[in-house]
Design an enzyme around this catalytic site. Structure first.
Site, short mmCIF file in Angstrom:
data_model
loop_
_atom_site.label_atom_id
_atom_site.label_comp_id
_atom_site.label_asym_id
_atom_site.label_seq_id
_atom_site.Cartn_x
_atom_site.Cartn_y
_atom_site.Cartn_z
N SER A 186 0.79 -1.22 0.00
CA SER A 186 0.00 0.00 0.00
C SER A 186 0.82 1.28 0.00
CB SER A 186 -0.95 0.01 1.21
OG SER A 186 -0.21 -0.04 2.42
N HIS A 214 -5.46 -3.51 -2.95
CA HIS A 214 -5.13 -2.52 -3.99
C HIS A 214 -5.00 -3.14 -5.37
CE1 HIS A 214 -4.44 0.45 -0.82
NE2 HIS A 214 -3.87 -0.54 -0.16
N LYS A 245 -12.33 0.43 -2.24
CA LYS A 245 -11.31 1.13 -3.03
C LYS A 245 -11.72 1.14 -4.50
CE LYS A 245 -7.63 0.39 0.35
NZ LYS A 245 -8.45 -0.21 1.44
#
Length: 400
Positions: A186, A214, A245
């Protein structure tokens, strides 16, 4: 005594340029939000969101959330194991199991309120006294905390040092072995070597826990994540995907062998003892999955990669022209682009200089990143235009 003790520590943090501050968003998540900071409201160009596909304010998802609230109400009322598990929660879990099934055959999925809860559930429920956890030192804080709360012995290996990990596996005497890693790290944006990690898991009879917060929605065919990006398939994967996200909504899920999923449902405290997420969230997430896998999702991923290349080319040229800047741009092909400047005050100063030009790019400092590696964490989104990235590059030239 407590207040004095805390005030002293707060002063110490301030002296080390480690004080954190909140800004208040006055508009929906996007690349050009209105933000309130220190009593002043202004429009800014933001490079700090994890909304990688620009879906957080997508009209179709806004409509789906409203539709879900009209149908299911605004709360779930209880935990999943009491009365909070609705038809739409079950449908979403079925969608997510199907999503990951090309990489984890026969997988079952469990939906969680957040990725933090999901990781705590994984490591505390699976990491009992008969297990050893092998964790990359740059794993997300939720994986670190889950490991510390687990009863398992935890061994950490230097970032990406699979030779060290292999020696640890060779010397392990516990019957259960769990390798734990971020897929996309991250703060650095680099990818774990998942093919090599899977090879080690197979050779040493270990399971591989992958946090794809991610990578989900961004990497791989149809945005199916880091496992699909590497074209991997194994029952040894225990997969955590975040849905707040790239998916643009909220929540997370774990997908794994059905027995593992059932064990989590039976014993994972952060699943059992928390109220289920609102069913309207699950309804919106089903719409998000359709967007991600469809033509629009494909276009957004292509656009995002174009912005990544544009930024990296511009920063590389800037660093080459001015080596005295002593900036470092690590290798990253993802939406996370860290510009390492080293010193805490220097990172804060650079962030402030950008803010003065109307750009919101946060300075990340220890303990989030290792000492001496303070940085700007630049995150790109499909919502950014080419002109937005060029504006950032121009602002960095001026600020430097």
């Amino acid at each position: 005594m407590l207040i004095e003790h805390l005030n002293r520590q707060l002063r110490e943090r301030a002296g080390q340029s480690l004080t954190r501050q909140r800004r208040t968003a006055m508009s929906p998540c996007g690349s050009h939000p209105r933000v309130m900071h220190e009593g002043v409201e202004r429009l800014v160009l933001a490079f700090c969101s994890n909304d990688y596909l620009g879906l957080a304010n997508h009209p179709a998802l806004v409509a789906a959330l409203a539709e879900g609230a009209c149908r299911w109400g605004v709360g779930s009322g209880a935990s999943h194991l009491v009365s909070g598990h609705s038809e739409v929660h079950a449908a979403l879990e079925g969608d997510l199991a199907g999503w990951i099934s090309p990489c984890i055959p026969g997988a079952r999925a469990l939906f969680f309120g957040t990725g933090y809860l999901a990781n705590l559930a994984l490591l505390t429920a699976l990491g009992d006294a008969r297990a050893t956890l092998f964790a990359d030192k740059l794993n997300h804080a939720s994986l670190v905390d889950g490991g510390l709360l687990a009863r398992a012995h935890m061994q950490r290996y230097a970032h990406g040092r699979l030779d060290v990990l292999e020696r640890q596996l060779q010397n392990c005497t516990t019957p259960v072995r769990l390798i734990v890693t971020d897929a996309v790290f991250s703060m650095d944006g680099d990818l774990a070597d998942l093919p090599a990690l899977l090879n080690l898991a197979e050779r040493y009879d270990a399971w591989l826990i992958v946090d794809d917060a991610h990578g989900f929605g961004v990497l791989g065919p149809q945005g199916r994540g880091s496992l699909a990006h590497f074209d991997l398939r194994s029952e040894r994967f225990i997969y955590m995907g975040t849905l707040g996200k790239a998916a643009g909504v909220a929540g997370a899920f774990v997908a794994a062998h059905p027995t593992i999923a059932e064990w989590l449902l039976q014993v994972a405290r952060s699943y059992i003892y928390t109220t289920a997420a609102p069913p309207a969230i699950a309804h919106a997430l089903r719409a998000s999955l359709e967007l991600i896998t469809g033509e629009e999702g494909a276009r957004r991923r292509v656009w995002l990669q174009q912005r990544v290349h544009q930024l990296r080319d511009g920063l590389a040229a800037m660093i080459a022209q001015r080596p005295s800047l002593d900036w470092h741009l690590p290798e990253s092909t993802t939406a996370i682009q860290p510009l390492i400047v080293g010193d805490n005050e220097r990172a804060l100063s650079l962030s402030s200089a950008l803010e003065a030009q109307g750009l919101w790019v946060p300075a990340i400092r220890p303990p989030t990143v290792p000492l001496g590696t303070a940085r700007l964490r630049i995150t790109l989104s499909a919502a950014h235009a080419a002109g937005d990235v060029e504006r950032l590059l121009t602002a960095l030239r001026i600020a430097s």
